[in-house]
Design a protein around this motif. Structure first.
Motif, PDB file in Angstrom:
ATOM      1  N   ALA A 276      10.800  -6.626  -0.601  1.00 63.20           N
ATOM      2  CA  ALA A 276       9.520  -7.045  -1.172  1.00 63.20           C
ATOM      3  C   ALA A 276       9.682  -8.344  -1.945  1.00 63.20           C
ATOM      4  N   ALA A 277      10.788  -8.474  -2.676  1.00 59.09           N
ATOM      5  CA  ALA A 277      11.022  -9.683  -3.464  1.00 59.09           C
ATOM      6  C   ALA A 277      11.214 -10.897  -2.565  1.00 59.09           C
ATOM      7  N   LEU A 278      11.972 -10.728  -1.482  1.00 61.10           N
ATOM      8  CA  LEU A 278      12.186 -11.848  -0.564  1.00 61.10           C
ATOM      9  C   LEU A 278      10.871 -12.288   0.063  1.00 61.10           C
ATOM     10  N   LEU A 279      10.066 -11.342   0.492  1.00 57.54           N
ATOM     11  CA  LEU A 279       8.784 -11.669   1.103  1.00 57.54           C
ATOM     12  C   LEU A 279       7.909 -12.452   0.128  1.00 57.54           C
ATOM     13  N   ALA A 280       7.799 -11.977  -1.106  1.00 53.43           N
ATOM     14  CA  ALA A 280       6.969 -12.666  -2.098  1.00 53.43           C
ATOM     15  C   ALA A 280       7.522 -14.049  -2.414  1.00 53.43           C
ATOM     16  N   ALA A 281       8.844 -14.155  -2.547  1.00 59.19           N
ATOM     17  CA  ALA A 281       9.457 -15.443  -2.888  1.00 59.19           C
ATOM     18  C   ALA A 281       9.195 -16.478  -1.806  1.00 59.19           C
ATOM     19  N   MET A 282       9.310 -16.082  -0.546  1.00 64.97           N
ATOM     20  CA  MET A 282       9.163 -17.045   0.535  1.00 64.97           C
ATOM     21  C   MET A 282       7.706 -17.406   0.804  1.00 64.97           C
ATOM     22  N   LEU A 283       6.770 -16.571   0.355  1.00 64.52           N
ATOM     23  CA  LEU A 283       5.360 -16.889   0.533  1.00 64.52           C
ATOM     24  C   LEU A 283       4.817 -17.777  -0.582  1.00 64.52           C
TER      25      LEU A 283
ATOM     26  N   GLY B 112       0.805  -1.208   0.000  1.00 58.07           N
ATOM     27  CA  GLY B 112       0.000   0.000   0.000  1.00 58.07           C
ATOM     28  C   GLY B 112       0.839   1.259   0.000  1.00 58.07           C
ATOM     29  N   PRO B 113       0.189   2.408   0.064  1.00 56.76           N
ATOM     30  CA  PRO B 113       0.927   3.678   0.117  1.00 56.76           C
ATOM     31  C   PRO B 113       1.886   3.712   1.301  1.00 56.76           C
ATOM     32  N   ALA B 114       3.056   4.262   1.048  1.00 57.73           N
ATOM     33  CA  ALA B 114       4.087   4.398   2.095  1.00 57.73           C
ATOM     34  C   ALA B 114       4.400   3.060   2.750  1.00 57.73           C
ATOM     35  N   HIS B 115       4.510   1.994   1.926  1.00 55.95           N
ATOM     36  CA  HIS B 115       4.768   0.666   2.502  1.00 55.95           C
ATOM     37  C   HIS B 115       6.166   0.539   3.090  1.00 55.95           C
ATOM     38  N   GLY B 116       7.119   1.314   2.592  1.00 56.90           N
ATOM     39  CA  GLY B 116       8.435   1.371   3.211  1.00 56.90           C
ATOM     40  C   GLY B 116       9.398   0.264   2.852  1.00 56.90           C
ATOM     41  N   LEU B 117       8.980  -0.707   2.049  1.00 56.40           N
ATOM     42  CA  LEU B 117       9.874  -1.810   1.694  1.00 56.40           C
ATOM     43  C   LEU B 117      10.796  -1.422   0.544  1.00 56.40           C
ATOM     44  N   GLN B 118      12.033  -1.846   0.640  1.00 62.70           N
ATOM     45  CA  GLN B 118      12.926  -1.762  -0.501  1.00 62.70           C
ATOM     46  C   GLN B 118      12.630  -2.932  -1.432  1.00 62.70           C
ATOM     47  N   ASN B 119      12.997  -2.779  -2.706  1.00 63.93           N
ATOM     48  CA  ASN B 119      12.691  -3.831  -3.681  1.00 63.93           C
ATOM     49  C   ASN B 119      13.200  -5.209  -3.266  1.00 63.93           C
ATOM     50  N   PRO B 120      14.444  -5.351  -2.777  1.00 65.61           N
ATOM     51  CA  PRO B 120      14.899  -6.684  -2.357  1.00 65.61           C
ATOM     52  C   PRO B 120      14.071  -7.262  -1.218  1.00 65.61           C
TER      53      PRO B 120
ATOM     54  N   PRO C 155      16.983 -10.657  -5.018  1.00 66.41           N
ATOM     55  CA  PRO C 155      18.288 -10.002  -4.849  1.00 66.41           C
ATOM     56  C   PRO C 155      18.715  -9.988  -3.392  1.00 66.41           C
ATOM     57  N   ASN C 156      19.999  -9.819  -3.192  1.00 71.28           N
ATOM     58  CA  ASN C 156      20.571  -9.813  -1.847  1.00 71.28           C
ATOM     59  C   ASN C 156      20.069  -8.614  -1.057  1.00 71.28           C
ATOM     60  N   LEU C 157      19.818  -8.837   0.240  1.00 70.78           N
ATOM     61  CA  LEU C 157      19.328  -7.758   1.099  1.00 70.78           C
ATOM     62  C   LEU C 157      20.415  -6.769   1.493  1.00 70.78           C
ATOM     63  N   GLY C 158      21.661  -7.129   1.284  1.00 76.11           N
ATOM     64  CA  GLY C 158      22.748  -6.253   1.699  1.00 76.11           C
ATOM     65  C   GLY C 158      23.315  -6.669   3.038  1.00 76.11           C
ATOM     66  N   PRO C 159      24.171  -5.835   3.633  1.00 77.77           N
ATOM     67  CA  PRO C 159      24.835  -6.193   4.896  1.00 77.77           C
ATOM     68  C   PRO C 159      23.833  -6.500   5.996  1.00 77.77           C
TER      69      PRO C 159
ATOM     70  N   LEU D 139      10.310  -2.661  -9.524  1.00 76.34           N
ATOM     71  CA  LEU D 139       9.626  -3.457  -8.513  1.00 76.34           C
ATOM     72  C   LEU D 139       8.760  -4.520  -9.178  1.00 76.34           C
ATOM     73  N   ALA D 140       7.978  -4.133 -10.170  1.00 77.69           N
ATOM     74  CA  ALA D 140       7.141  -5.107 -10.872  1.00 77.69           C
ATOM     75  C   ALA D 140       7.988  -6.194 -11.510  1.00 77.69           C
ATOM     76  N   SER D 141       9.100  -5.804 -12.119  1.00 73.53           N
ATOM     77  CA  SER D 141       9.984  -6.781 -12.758  1.00 73.53           C
ATOM     78  C   SER D 141      10.586  -7.735 -11.737  1.00 73.53           C
ATOM     79  N   THR D 142      11.041  -7.189 -10.611  1.00 73.50           N
ATOM     80  CA  THR D 142      11.659  -8.027  -9.578  1.00 73.50           C
ATOM     81  C   THR D 142      10.654  -9.004  -8.989  1.00 73.50           C
ATOM     82  N   LEU D 143       9.438  -8.530  -8.711  1.00 74.06           N
ATOM     83  CA  LEU D 143       8.413  -9.424  -8.181  1.00 74.06           C
ATOM     84  C   LEU D 143       8.049 -10.504  -9.180  1.00 74.06           C
ATOM     85  N   ALA D 144       7.974 -10.139 -10.452  1.00 74.70           N
ATOM     86  CA  ALA D 144       7.657 -11.140 -11.475  1.00 74.70           C
ATOM     87  C   ALA D 144       8.715 -12.229 -11.518  1.00 74.70           C
ATOM     88  N   ARG D 145       9.949 -11.841 -11.374  1.00 77.73           N
ATOM     89  CA  ARG D 145      11.032 -12.819 -11.439  1.00 77.73           C
ATOM     90  C   ARG D 145      10.984 -13.796 -10.267  1.00 77.73           C
ATOM     91  N   VAL D 146      10.757 -13.289  -9.063  1.00 74.49           N
ATOM     92  CA  VAL D 146      10.766 -14.200  -7.914  1.00 74.49           C
ATOM     93  C   VAL D 146       9.520 -15.076  -7.900  1.00 74.49           C
TER      94      VAL D 146
END
Length: 697
Positions: A589-596, A579-587, A630-634, A616-623
Motif C-alpha cells: 500500500a505504501a509503495l502504491l501511494a508513494a508512486m502515485l 476497501g474491505p478485504a483489499h488484501g494489500l500488505q502495508n509495504p 518499506p521494502n517489499l521483501g524477496p 498502515l495510517a502511519s506508513t501512508l502518512a510517511r510516504v
C-alpha cells in the motif's frame, strides 16, 4: 536527516586556456548557474550544506591506476603549452593547472555524500561537481572527465560500508563507458545508461554502447544500455524507459544504494543532447528512484551545457530529493516509435537475466524507426532555428526560474478518533476540523450507510480535508471510514471532486468497491479496481484486474499498468481507496501511494477503513510526506495468471493509453501517428497543450 548538498567553489577554478570549440562548453559557469538557481529558489538553504573535501590518492586508486593519478598530479606544474599538448592525447579533454585539485574535490564530494547518506547524517543528496566523471577510465581521461566520481563512490561504498548491491543510473545524454568498463564483470553493481547513440554515429561512437553490451562473466545482465537512435526524446520517452525497463530490474535487484550520474545535457535546450525532456521530468525520475534503497539516493552532477536548462533541472531534482510534491508534467505523454523500439530491444536482450522481464512481451521487434517524435524524418543536419532564436525560445520557457507553489501543508491525517500514539513524521498535520454539519448531512442523504453517527463523522472529516486538497491548502491526505460505509464514502468523494470542477480524477480502488453506475460514462474519471475477479476493461475508463499474489506480480501491475495509466491520464487528483478485504500488505500500500504522488503533482487522498491498523495510517502518512516506502521483501516472479492478466489488459488498452506500450506498433496500426497530435480523443476535458519547441542544432 535531510538532503545533503555538497560542493566547493574551488571546482570553478579549472577552465579552458586555449581555443577549442569542442571543449569550451565545459566551463565554470555551469557550476555557478546551478548554485545560483538553488539559492534563488531557496533550496540551498533547506539542504544540509557540506563543503567538499579532496579525495585521497588511495581513494582515487579504488578505480584508477597509480600511474594515471601521478600523471594528472603533474599537470599542476605544466605550462599552458604543455597542458595543451597533453590534452591532445585524449578525446575531448582539457587540463588546467587546477585540474588535479578540482578533480580531487569532485571525487571527494561524491565520497562525502555517500558517507553522509550511509552513516545516517543525511537521507539523500546531490554533489554539484566539475569536472564530470562518467567517461573517465582506469588510466585515461575522456570526454571532459578526469576521475570517475561515481565509480569511485560505488567502490568506496562497497569497501568501506560493506554494501553488496549498488544501482547506478546514468541519465546523461552520453554513454558513461568509463563506468561500464569498470564494473562490467561485477554483479554487485547494476549499471543503467540511456544515451544518444544514433546507431553508433554519436559520440563516443562505441559498439559497446549498444543494447547487446550486457556485461561480462559474472556481470552479464548487470550492464543495461538503452540507446536513443534519434534526437527529440521527451518526457514520455524517459518515463517509459523508467517504468518498463529500469524500475522492474531495480526492484528485482533490490539495491542498498542508488547513485545517479546526473547529466542534464539530456534536458531540453542542451546543444549536446537535442532532447525535449523538460526540467520537471527530472523531478519525476528522482521521485521514482526514491522508492528504492530506503530512499538512499546520491546524485552526482555530470554534463549539462545550457545554463538555464541545467539550473532549473538541478532545482527540480533537489525539490524532489527534499520530498516536496513535484510539478505535474504538461503536454500529451505519448512515447515515440523510436523510443519504444529501443525499450523493447532492451527488454528482449535483458529478459534472459531478469525474472521481471520474462514472458511479459508478446510483440516482435520492428525495423528501426525513421521518424522523429513530431512525425518528420529524423535528421541531424542544420536547418532548424538558429542558436540565438532557440535560446530566446527556451529562455521564455524557463524564465523566470521559480518553482511551482507548494501547499502550506504537505500531508494531513484526518481520523475520527485521533490516536495520540500514532507515530507521524514531523510536519504531518493531525486534522481536527470537519465540514459544516448541514453540508455533511446533505451529502450523506445519497446513501443510507452514511446515516450512522460514526460514518457521518468520518464523512465530515473527509469533506473538510478533501476541500483543502482541492483548494491547494494541503497536498495529500489520509482519512478513514467505517468498512460498512467505505463504498458510499468513496462515491461521495468522487462526486465532491467533480463538483469542485476537477477535470481528471484517477481512482484506484482496492478490494470490494464498485464503480458508481450513474458515472459509468463520465470520462473525467479513470477507475481502476485492483482486486476484481478477472482482468477486464468495460471501457477505456473502467478497468478491473485481480490482485497479484507475488511481489513480482504486484510490481508488474504497478509499473506496467497503474503508473502508465496515471501518467497517460494526467489527473488533477488521485484517490486511493483501500476497501474491505483489499488484501494489500502495508509495504505494498505504501509503495502504491508513494508512486502515485508524481502523476497528480502530489495531490493524493488515501481512504482507508477505520479497522485498519495504526501502522498502515502511519506508513501512508510517511510516504505521502516524501519518505521512502518499506521494502517489499524477496522478489518472487509473477504467476502465469498475473502475467496473462497484464498482457490481456495491455492489448485492450494500448490503443487509448499509449504509456502502456513497451514496443513499437506495426505499420498501419497507428504507431506512426505524430506524437504532438496524439491527443486524448475521448472524454469532455480539453486536450493538454503540446510541449515547447526544441533546439535542432
Amino acid at each position: 536527516m535531510g538532503t545533503a548538498l555538497v560542493y566547493h567553489e574551488d571546482m570553478m577554478l579549472s577552465r579552458l586556456l586555449w581555443d577549442d570549440p569542442e571543449c569550451r562548453i565545459e566551463c565554470p559557469e555551469r557550476l555557478a548557474a546551478a548554485l545560483d538557481g538553488l539559492r534563488q529558489c531557496g533550496l540551498e538553504q533547506r539542504c544540509l550544506r557540506l563543503v567538499a573535501r579532496e579525495a585521497s590518492e588511495e581513494e582515487l586508486g579504488l578505480v584508477h591506476s597509480p600511474e594515471y593519478v601521478a600523471l594528472v598530479q603533474r599537470t599542476q606544474a605544466l605550462s599552458k603549452e604543455e597542458l595543451q599538448v597533453l590534452s591532445g592525447q585524449y578525446d575531448a579533454v582539457y587540463f588546467h593547472q587546477s585540474t588535479f585539485h578540482c578533480a580531487r574535490l569532485a571525487a571527494g564530494a561524491a565520497l562525502q555524500l555517500v558517507d553522509a547518506v550511509l552513516t545516517g547524517a543525511a537521507h539523500n543528496g546531490l554533489a554539484l561537481v566539475r569536472p564530470p566523471g562518467h567517461h573517465s577510465q582506469r588510466a585515461a581521461a575522456n570526454g571532459f572527465c578526469v576521475f570517475n566520481n561515481v565509480a569511485i563512490a560505488a567502490e568506496h561504498a562497497k569497501q568501506k560500508h560493506g554494501l553488496h548491491r549498488i544501482l547506478i543510473v546514468d541519465w546523461d545524454v552520453h554513454h558513461g563507458q568509463g563506468i561500464q568498463y569498470i564494473f562490467e564483470d561485477d554483479p554487485s553493481v547494476l549499471y543503467f545508461s540511456w544515451h544518444r547513440y544514433e546507431h553508433g554515429h554519436f559520440w563516443p561512437f562505441l559498439q559497446e554502447s549498444n543494447v547487446d553490451a550486457v556485461g561480462r562473466g559474472q556481470g552479464r545482465g548487470f550492464t543495461v544500455n538503452l540507446p536513443w537512435n534519434q534526437v527529440g526524446m521527451g518526457n514520455a520517452d524517459y518515463l517509459a524507459a523508467f517504468l518498463h525497463t529500469l524500475l522492474p530490474l531495480a526492484f528485482e535487484f533490490n539495491p542498498e544504494l542508488v547513485l545517479v550520474s546526473a547529466g542534464f545535457d539530456s534536458a531540453i535546450g542542451d546543444p549536446e543532447g537535442q532532447m525535449r525532456a523538460t526540467p520537471e521530468c527530472f523531478a519525476h525520475l528522482t521521485q521514482l528512484l526514491q522508492v528504492l534503497a530506503n530512499g538512499r539516493v546520491c546524485a552526482v552532477l555530470e554534463g549539462g551545457y545550457h545554463l538555464e536548462s541545467l539550473a532549473k533541472s538541478v532545482c527540480m531534482m533537489v525539490q524532489a530529493l527534499l520530498g516536496d510534491p513535484v510539478p505535474p508534467l504538461s503536454g500529451p505523454l505519448v512515447p515515440c516509435q523510436s523510443a519504444l523500439e529501443s525499450i523493447h530491444s532492451v527488454r528482449m536482450t535483458q529478459a534472459p537475466y531478469w525474472m521481471s522481464l520474462q514472458k511479459q512481451d508478446v510483440a516482435t521487434m520492428l525495423n528501426p524507426g525513421s521518424h522523429s517524435p513530431d512525425g518528420t524524418p529524423a535528421t541531424l543536419l542544420p536547418g532548424g532555428p538558429t542558436c540565438e532564436a532557440a535560446a530566446t525560445t527556451l529562455s521564455s520557457f524557463l524564465d523566470p526560474l521559480h518553482l511551482s507553489p507548494i501547499p502550506p501543508i504537505r500531508t494531513a491525517v484526518a481520523l475520527t478518533v485521533p490516536d495520540a500514539t500514532l507515530p507521524l513524521p514531523p510536519g504531518v498535520l493531525c486534522q481536527e476540523g470537519s465540514a459544516p454539519r448541514e453540508e455533511t448531512e446533505a451529502w450523506a442523504r445519497l446513501h443510507k450507510s452514511l446515516a450512522q453517527d460514526e460514518a457521518l463523522d468520518a464523512l465530515g472529516k473527509l469533506l473538510y480535508l478533501f476541500d483543502r486538497i482541492l483548494d491547494g491548502q494541503v497536498s495529500s491526505g489520509i482519512t478513514a471510514t467505517p468498512a460498512s460505509a467505505a463504498e458510499a464514502t468513496l462515491d461521495v468523494a468522487i462526486r465532491r471532486a467533480l463538483c469542485h470542477r476537477a477535470q481528471r480524477l484517477f481512482c484506484v480502488a482496492l478490494g470490494q468497491l464498485d464503480w458508481p453506475p450513474d458515472l459509468a460514462d463520465d470520462r473525467r474519471i479513470l477507475w481502476l479496481n485492483i482486486g476484481g475477479k478477472e482482468a477486464a476493461a468495460s471501457s477505456m475508463f473502467h478497468i478491473s484486474t485481480p490482485l497479484p499474489r507475488t511481489t513480482g506480480g504486484f510490481l508488474s501491475c504497478v509499473l506496467g499498468l497503474v503508473l502508465p495509466l496515471a501518467y497517460g491520464f494526467q489527473p488533477d487528483l488521485v484517490l486511493v481507496a483501500l476497501g474491505p478485504a483489499h488484501g494489500l500488505q502495508n509495504p505494498q500500500a505504501a509503495l502504491l501511494a508513494a508512486m502515485l504522488r508524481g502523476p497528480a503533482g502530489g495531490r493524493v487522498l488515501a481512504l482507508i477503513g477505520e479497522e485498519s491498523t495504526p501502522q498502515l495510517a502511519s506508513t501512508l502518512a510517511r510516504v505521502l510526506h516524501g519518505e521512502a516506502p518499506p521494502n517489499l521483501g524477496p522478489f518472487l516472479m509473477a504467476s502465469p495468471e498475473d502475467i496473462q492478466a497484464l498482457l490481456h489488459l495491455r492489448a485492450q488498452l494500448e490503443p487509448r493509453w499509449k504509456m502502456l506500450q513497451v514496443a513499437g506498433e506495426a505499420p498501419g496500426s497507428g504507431g506512426s501517428e505524430p506524437a504532438a497530435q496524439s491527443q486524448p480523443t475521448e472524454g469532455p476535458f480539453p486536450a493538454a497543450p503540446s510541449g515547447p519547441p526544441f533546439w535542432v542544432a
